[in-house]
Structures are given as structure tokens and as C-alpha cells.
Design an enzyme around this catalytic site. Structure first.
Site, PDB file in Angstrom:
ATOM      1  N   ASP A 133       0.861  -1.201   0.000  1.00 22.75           N
ATOM      2  CA  ASP A 133       0.000   0.000   0.000  1.00 22.75           C
ATOM      3  C   ASP A 133       0.889   1.240   0.000  1.00 22.75           C
ATOM      4  O   ASP A 133       2.083   1.163   0.322  1.00 22.75           O
ATOM      5  CB  ASP A 133      -0.907   0.010   1.243  1.00 22.75           C
ATOM      6  CG  ASP A 133      -1.801   1.252   1.300  1.00 22.75           C
ATOM      7  OD1 ASP A 133      -2.381   1.625   0.271  1.00 22.75           O
ATOM      8  OD2 ASP A 133      -1.908   1.871   2.381  1.00 22.75           O
ATOM      9  N   SER A 134       0.268   2.369  -0.328  1.00 18.35           N
ATOM     10  CA  SER A 134       1.007   3.638  -0.310  1.00 18.35           C
ATOM     11  C   SER A 134       1.418   4.026   1.112  1.00 18.35           C
ATOM     12  O   SER A 134       2.238   4.914   1.289  1.00 18.35           O
ATOM     13  CB  SER A 134       0.129   4.740  -0.892  1.00 18.35           C
ATOM     14  OG  SER A 134      -1.026   4.899  -0.091  1.00 18.35           O
ATOM     15  N   TYR A 137      -0.669   8.805  -2.514  1.00 18.12           N
ATOM     16  CA  TYR A 137      -0.576   8.522  -3.945  1.00 18.12           C
ATOM     17  C   TYR A 137      -1.755   9.171  -4.700  1.00 18.12           C
ATOM     18  O   TYR A 137      -1.627   9.533  -5.857  1.00 18.12           O
ATOM     19  CB  TYR A 137      -0.658   7.005  -4.198  1.00 18.12           C
ATOM     20  CG  TYR A 137       0.627   6.230  -4.019  1.00 18.12           C
ATOM     21  CD1 TYR A 137       1.725   6.757  -3.345  1.00 18.12           C
ATOM     22  CD2 TYR A 137       0.736   4.934  -4.538  1.00 18.12           C
ATOM     23  CE1 TYR A 137       2.887   6.009  -3.195  1.00 18.12           C
ATOM     24  CE2 TYR A 137       1.899   4.190  -4.396  1.00 18.12           C
ATOM     25  CZ  TYR A 137       2.967   4.733  -3.723  1.00 18.12           C
ATOM     26  OH  TYR A 137       4.114   3.985  -3.581  1.00 18.12           O
ATOM     27  N   GLY A 138      -2.892   9.242  -4.009  1.00 21.34           N
ATOM     28  CA  GLY A 138      -4.156   9.580  -4.680  1.00 21.34           C
ATOM     29  C   GLY A 138      -4.256  10.967  -5.267  1.00 21.34           C
ATOM     30  O   GLY A 138      -5.181  11.252  -6.035  1.00 21.34           O
ATOM     31  N   CYS A 175      -4.249  -1.320  -2.163  1.00 24.00           N
ATOM     32  CA  CYS A 175      -4.396   0.120  -2.357  1.00 24.00           C
ATOM     33  C   CYS A 175      -5.240   0.313  -3.617  1.00 24.00           C
ATOM     34  O   CYS A 175      -4.828  -0.118  -4.705  1.00 24.00           O
ATOM     35  CB  CYS A 175      -3.008   0.741  -2.541  1.00 24.00           C
ATOM     36  SG  CYS A 175      -3.017   2.501  -2.894  1.00 24.00           S
ATOM     37  N   THR A 193      -5.908   3.010  -5.167  1.00 21.87           N
ATOM     38  CA  THR A 193      -5.270   3.985  -6.064  1.00 21.87           C
ATOM     39  C   THR A 193      -4.196   3.296  -6.907  1.00 21.87           C
ATOM     40  O   THR A 193      -4.152   3.445  -8.130  1.00 21.87           O
ATOM     41  CB  THR A 193      -4.638   5.117  -5.229  1.00 21.87           C
ATOM     42  OG1 THR A 193      -5.633   5.618  -4.330  1.00 21.87           O
ATOM     43  CG2 THR A 193      -4.132   6.237  -6.101  1.00 21.87           C
ATOM     44  N   CYS A 232     -10.982   3.261  -0.305  1.00 21.19           N
ATOM     45  CA  CYS A 232      -9.557   3.488  -0.036  1.00 21.19           C
ATOM     46  C   CYS A 232      -9.263   2.690   1.226  1.00 21.19           C
ATOM     47  O   CYS A 232     -10.054   2.706   2.184  1.00 21.19           O
ATOM     48  CB  CYS A 232      -9.292   4.976   0.199  1.00 21.19           C
ATOM     49  SG  CYS A 232      -7.658   5.327   0.909  1.00 21.19           S
ATOM     50  N   THR A 233      -8.150   1.974   1.218  1.00 24.38           N
ATOM     51  CA  THR A 233      -7.892   1.033   2.310  1.00 24.38           C
ATOM     52  C   THR A 233      -7.544   1.727   3.634  1.00 24.38           C
ATOM     53  O   THR A 233      -7.521   1.072   4.678  1.00 24.38           O
ATOM     54  CB  THR A 233      -6.781   0.044   1.922  1.00 24.38           C
ATOM     55  OG1 THR A 233      -5.623   0.784   1.502  1.00 24.38           O
ATOM     56  CG2 THR A 233      -7.242  -0.853   0.794  1.00 24.38           C
TER      57      THR A 233
HETATM   58  N1  DGL Z   1      -4.773   3.233   0.675  1.00 25.10           N
HETATM   59  C1  DGL Z   1      -4.770   3.969  -0.568  1.00 25.10           C
HETATM   60  C2  DGL Z   1      -6.019   3.575  -1.385  1.00 25.10           C
HETATM   61  O1  DGL Z   1      -6.588   2.527  -1.120  1.00 25.10           O
HETATM   62  C3  DGL Z   1      -4.524   5.366  -0.191  1.00 25.10           C
HETATM   63  C4  DGL Z   1      -4.377   6.319  -1.254  1.00 25.10           C
HETATM   64  C5  DGL Z   1      -3.309   7.375  -1.184  1.00 25.10           C
HETATM   65  O2  DGL Z   1      -2.138   7.058  -0.990  1.00 25.10           O
HETATM   66  O3  DGL Z   1      -3.694   8.517  -1.444  1.00 25.10           O
HETATM   67  O4  DGL Z   1      -6.450   4.223  -2.294  1.00 25.10           O
END
Ligand code: DGL
Length: 258
Positions: free
Chosen positions: A12-13, A44-45, A75, A77, A185-186
Site C-alpha cells: 500500500d502507499s 498517492y491519490g 491500495c 489507487t 480506499c484502504t
Molecule cells: N490506501 C490507498 C487507497 O486505497 C490510499 C491512497 C493514497 O495514498 O492517497 O487508495
């Protein structure tokens, strides 16, 4: 080492994918896991698509080089940005990407109003647009971008005044009678209680963690890669933000109530 004894890689991010990891651990307690969170580059989003694609590819490669037998892109995203490329690059690796749990929300109640909370990128990308069109005749699907929400979780803030005000504003901007909320989003399952409190008890909240874990288990079984025998699974956390506090937050979130 026999392939089935290798760990499952989860990416994940940041720390959000731990909401998927806890479902994976619940469904496959005999497996080992290696979780990589890229908190240095989070969020990341709100980044350009190509940057997220490259970061995701680099981080998945790292997990495979670290010995992962399969990959969960935990994730939404990163999945929308890179899952198609990853599948081409690693056709023999069981790879599952999470996506917003719209289907269970649509099935739950006919012609309902479903709010999908996710990052701006997830909602803008083709993958989500296709998913939404698939169900648009069966429900009123309202995409709700939540820039800034994952940052609360990254800071370990799971409740409190600042978060409540942020979410009240956000959910208050939807001028409809909401039946369900999809956490796309997780990071968001960690603030589920606050969302539920604001949305009200009648609103049903869905997230994709359980379905993603089930799919990984199915894919491993299909590939003959489920670990056999009695082994008590372990999780190894790695974060690009390599501090004690970050690793403590990871451990804390893994046991955080649902
Ligand atoms: N957990 C990411 C998702 O599911 C977070 C996004 C991010 O980094 O902005 O989209």
C-alpha cells in the site's frame, strides 16, 4: 525453500493496506506476510498517474525480490494506476488488486443511493469509471473524492474533533438520502466508526478487504501455493519511512478493532 512456504506480499502507499492485511491474516492464519508501506511517498491519490504507476511497479518488484510468492495490491489507487501493467509483467504470479466494493452495496438494496469515498485518482481512472457504468442503472452511485483523509490515518488519528469536522463537511456535501457508503480506499476502514456516527446507523458501510482476502486465498489454492501443515503465521512490516514510530503504528493498526 518450497514456494508455498514463502510469504504473501502486501503493498500500500502507506499504512492503509493493513485493513486488508488483517482480513488476510484472519482468513489465512497459517501464512506468513510481508507488508510494504510507502509512507514516504504517500499520498498517492493526489499524484500524477505515471508517478503512481512507477512507484507501484518499483514496490511490487521489491516485494517479489524479497521472496513474496504472491502479491496483494492493498491500495485502490495503486490498483487503478498499475494493475494492468503488473499482470503483464508478472503473468505467473498470483496478483490481486483491491477495488471499491460497489457490487455488494448494489446487491444489498435495489435502487439505493451509494456514496463511494475514495481518492481523487481512484475515482477519475478508467477502472472505476467502468465499474460505475456497469451498475449505474441499478443504483444512484455518487463518487465522493476525499483528498486529505488518508493523511489522518497516516498520522495515527482515528477519531477526534479535527477528523469529525473534516468528515462532517465532506459527507454533508452529499445532498441526498444516503443508503450505503463504500470505503474505496484502504485507509478509510480505520475511521469507519466516525463515518458511521456521522452517516447514521441506518447507513450500511462496505469495504473491499474481506473480498480481496477471499480472492487471494482462492488464487493461491488454484496455484497450489497455499501453505500446508500447522504453522503460526508471522507478519514482517517494512515501511519506506523507516522509524520506530511508524512500525509501532503498523503493529497497532493490525490489531485495531474492526
Ligand atoms: N490506501 C490507498 C487507497 O486505497 C490510499 C491512497 C493514497 O495514498 O492517497 O487508495
Amino acid at each position: 525453500m518450497e514456494s508455498s512456504m514463502k510469504p504473501i506480499g502486501v503493498f500500500d502507499s502507506g499504512v492503509g493496506g493493513i485493513s486488508v492485511l488483517r482480513e488476510l491474516v484472519k482468513q489465512m492464519p497459517g501464512e506468513d506476510f510481508i507488508y510494504f508501506g510507502d509512507s514516504v511517498h504517500a499520498p498517492y491519490g493526489t499524484k500524477p498517474l505515471e508517478e503512481v504507476r512507477q512507484l507501484t511497479i518499483t514496490n511490487v518488484r521489491f516485494l517479489l525480490e524479497s521472496g513474496a510468492k504472491s502479491i496483494v495490491v492493498a491500495c485502490n489507487t495503486a490498483t487503478s494506476a498499475a494493475v494492468a501493467q503488473l499482470r503483464k509483467m508478472y503473468p505467473d504470479v498470483p496478483l490481486v488488486g483491491i477495488e471499491p466494493a460497489i457490487k455488494p452495496a448494489v446487491m444489498y438494496k435495489e435502487n439505493s443511493c451509494i456514496v463511494v469515498m475514495a481518492t481523487p485518482m481512484t475515482l477519475k481512472e478508467e477502472k472505476f469509471q467502468k465499474l460505475m457504468h456497469q451498475y449505474e442503472n441499478m443504483a444512484d452511485i455518487v463518487p465522493l473524492p476525499c483528498p486529505g483523509l488518508m493523511e489522518f490515518v497516516e498520522r495515527g488519528i482515528l477519531d477526534g474533533e479535527e477528523l469529525t469536522i473534516y468528515l462532517e463537511r465532506l459527507l454533508g456535501s452529499v445532498n441526498k438520502n444516503i443508503n450505503s457508503v463504500v470505503l474505496g480506499c484502504t485507509h478509510y476502514p480505520f475511521v469507519r466508526d466516525v463515518i458511521q456516527r456521522i452517516a447514521g446507523n441506518r447507513v450500511v458501510v462496505f469495504d473491499g478487504g474481506e473480498g480481496t482476502a477471499r480472492e487471494m486465498k482462492r488464487r493461491l489454492a488454484e496455484a497450489g501455493l497455499l501453505r500446508q501443515g500447522s504453522h503460526s503465521g508471522r507478519t514482517r512490516f517494512i515501511n519506506s519511512l523507516d522509524t520506530d514510530d511508524e512500525l509501532k503504528l503498523c503493529e497497532f493498526l493490525l490489531t485495531y478493532k474492526k
